[in-house]
Structures are given as structure tokens and as C-alpha cells.
Design a protein around this motif. Sequence first.
Motif, PDB file in Angstrom:
ATOM      1  N   UNK A 152       0.826  -1.211   0.000  1.00  0.00           N
ATOM      2  CA  UNK A 152       0.000   0.000   0.000  1.00  0.00           C
ATOM      3  C   UNK A 152       0.863   1.265   0.000  1.00  0.00           C
ATOM      4  N   UNK A 153       2.186   1.093  -0.065  1.00  0.00           N
ATOM      5  CA  UNK A 153       3.136   2.208   0.052  1.00  0.00           C
ATOM      6  C   UNK A 153       2.796   3.370  -0.881  1.00  0.00           C
ATOM      7  N   UNK A 154       2.665   3.057  -2.173  1.00  0.00           N
ATOM      8  CA  UNK A 154       2.437   4.134  -3.153  1.00  0.00           C
ATOM      9  C   UNK A 154       1.039   4.729  -3.013  1.00  0.00           C
ATOM     10  N   UNK A 155       0.088   3.889  -2.622  1.00  0.00           N
ATOM     11  CA  UNK A 155      -1.275   4.392  -2.409  1.00  0.00           C
ATOM     12  C   UNK A 155      -1.302   5.396  -1.253  1.00  0.00           C
ATOM     13  N   UNK A 156      -0.538   5.090  -0.212  1.00  0.00           N
ATOM     14  CA  UNK A 156      -0.429   6.011   0.926  1.00  0.00           C
ATOM     15  C   UNK A 156       0.297   7.281   0.502  1.00  0.00           C
ATOM     16  N   UNK A 179       0.431   8.662  -2.369  1.00  0.00           N
ATOM     17  CA  UNK A 179      -0.402   9.506  -3.230  1.00  0.00           C
ATOM     18  C   UNK A 179      -1.793   9.730  -2.642  1.00  0.00           C
ATOM     19  N   UNK A 180      -1.889   9.603  -1.334  1.00  0.00           N
ATOM     20  CA  UNK A 180      -3.122   9.926  -0.602  1.00  0.00           C
ATOM     21  C   UNK A 180      -4.354   9.230  -1.183  1.00  0.00           C
ATOM     22  N   UNK A 181      -4.205   7.928  -1.477  1.00  0.00           N
ATOM     23  CA  UNK A 181      -5.353   7.133  -1.914  1.00  0.00           C
ATOM     24  C   UNK A 181      -5.594   7.100  -3.406  1.00  0.00           C
ATOM     25  N   UNK A 182      -4.713   7.730  -4.200  1.00  0.00           N
ATOM     26  CA  UNK A 182      -4.867   7.723  -5.662  1.00  0.00           C
ATOM     27  C   UNK A 182      -4.357   6.385  -6.198  1.00  0.00           C
ATOM     28  N   UNK A 183      -5.269   5.408  -6.317  1.00  0.00           N
ATOM     29  CA  UNK A 183      -4.856   4.038  -6.672  1.00  0.00           C
ATOM     30  C   UNK A 183      -4.324   3.950  -8.104  1.00  0.00           C
ATOM     31  N   UNK A 184      -4.882   4.726  -9.012  1.00  0.00           N
ATOM     32  CA  UNK A 184      -4.420   4.685 -10.405  1.00  0.00           C
ATOM     33  C   UNK A 184      -2.972   5.149 -10.510  1.00  0.00           C
ATOM     34  N   UNK A 185      -2.669   6.233  -9.821  1.00  0.00           N
ATOM     35  CA  UNK A 185      -1.293   6.748  -9.829  1.00  0.00           C
ATOM     36  C   UNK A 185      -0.350   5.748  -9.157  1.00  0.00           C
ATOM     37  N   UNK A 186      -0.843   5.127  -8.110  1.00  0.00           N
ATOM     38  CA  UNK A 186      -0.030   4.143  -7.373  1.00  0.00           C
ATOM     39  C   UNK A 186       0.315   2.950  -8.254  1.00  0.00           C
ATOM     40  N   UNK A 187      -0.649   2.485  -9.053  1.00  0.00           N
ATOM     41  CA  UNK A 187      -0.421   1.314  -9.913  1.00  0.00           C
ATOM     42  C   UNK A 187       0.694   1.573 -10.927  1.00  0.00           C
TER      43      UNK A 187
END
Length: 257
Positions: A193-197, A199-207
Motif C-alpha cells: 500500500x506504500x504508493x497508495x499512501x 499519493x493519498x489514496x490515488x490508486x491509479x497513480x499508485x499502480x
Amino acid sequence: MLSLQNQIVLITGASSGIGASCAKIFAQAGAKLILAARRFERLEELADRLGKEFSASIHLLQLDVCDRTQVESSLQSLPEPWSNIDILINNAGLSRGLNKLQEGSFQDWEEMIDTNIKGLLYVTRYVVPGMIDRGKGHVVNIGSIAAYQTYPGGNVYCGSKAAVRAISEGLKQDLLGTPVRVTCVDPGLVETEFSEVRFHGDTERAKKVYQGLTPLTPDDVADVVFFCATRPSHVNISQVLLVPTDQATTTLVHRRN
């Protein structure tokens, strides 16, 4: 290989990612687990799974490592059977934002410094004296490749992980002459969940962070932590830098599409 049967292992940030994977591999080895995190429901679900799968003995702590008073009261009021911690895995940590320093969020900075540096210090400070008194113990800090190489927008996060590396080295020096071991495990790209955290919940950017490459899994990191913890007591693996085969540096990665 050192047996972990009935060893008491405290894992911070245990509700997901690397922390949860560490809980699984140590439970499998017969260790007794103290699982600490802010998200108590997640901890309960994990404890239930590990109890069914491995008959693991588990004590749960709802804990925010940033709160020194809470850390002190939680660790000093552990029930007697759980009070003698053998292995501490300082896993709680996060990244917030990817802004240039001059455009950075003060709140993001505070959160990273409070969790990654101060939280780690608080827990370590309350656990290590007992290890010294008992003549055994192992502190494993989960750092990052960011401790070695900064990258654009990583300013404060990289600084916080460089601090973890320096604190680990300093603690090893301070514990010289005691049997207490210190290890710093520094992963590169791990899909959690590192990147999701960050980017404050932006799952698309995290992926997109992991797109086109094969990142490490939390289990890969847990496997390395477990290896370090199970070496004979005269062996101290001080540092491990592990990256996916598709990653050479913080910024140089191979993407297939």
C-alpha cells in the motif's frame, strides 16, 4: 539456524504489507507474536488467519508509534508472558507526497518524520534496555533503498530513511559488548500500500509505479528478515539492500511496456 520457537517477536505496522508478511513467516516458525498497528480490525483479521493456519500465539496492540506516551504505556503494561521481547521488527513507516521540497506539505513532512524516525526511536528506546538486561535480543529496522540514493521529489522521505540507516549503525555501535544484534533491511520497489499512501489514496497513480516491471513482494522482504533473525547468535547481518531484478537504482528501472 537459530530456533524461533516461543521467541517473542514485536512487529510494528503489522496490519498490512511487509509487517503482515513478517507476522506470517515468524508464526510459521513457532514464534509468539505481538502485532502492533493503528488499524485494529486489520490486526484482528490477521491474527485470526494466523491462529487458524499455524495455531499461533498472538497478542494485539492498537498502537500509533508517533505517540510516545502511548508507546510507553503499551509496552510497559504488556502482560507478564509477553513482556520479554526477543525480536523487534521496526516496520511502521510511510511516505507522503512526491513534491519538490519548496512546494512540500508541512503535514506530509511531519507525518514521515514522526513515523519513520521518531516512532522507530520511541519503540526501540522502550524495548532495547530489556534485551540488554536479559542478555539476548535482535532489532530489525525496515529501511529503504532511499537511504542510499535520493530521487526527485523524495527529499524528506529519503532523509527519513537515511536517518533509519544511520540510527541502525549508531545502535549497533552503542550495543557493542552486548549480545543484542541490529539489522537494517533496505528494500527497493515493493508492491504494497506504500504508493497508495504516498499519493493519498490515488490508486491509479499508485499502480503506475509498478507498471511493466516485477517488483518485490512483501513476502520477499519478510523472507530476508527471517533469514537475518535465524542466523546463529554470533552472526549479525548488519545491512541488506534488496531490489527487484528490474531495478538498478531508485530511478533506473526496466519496464517492459
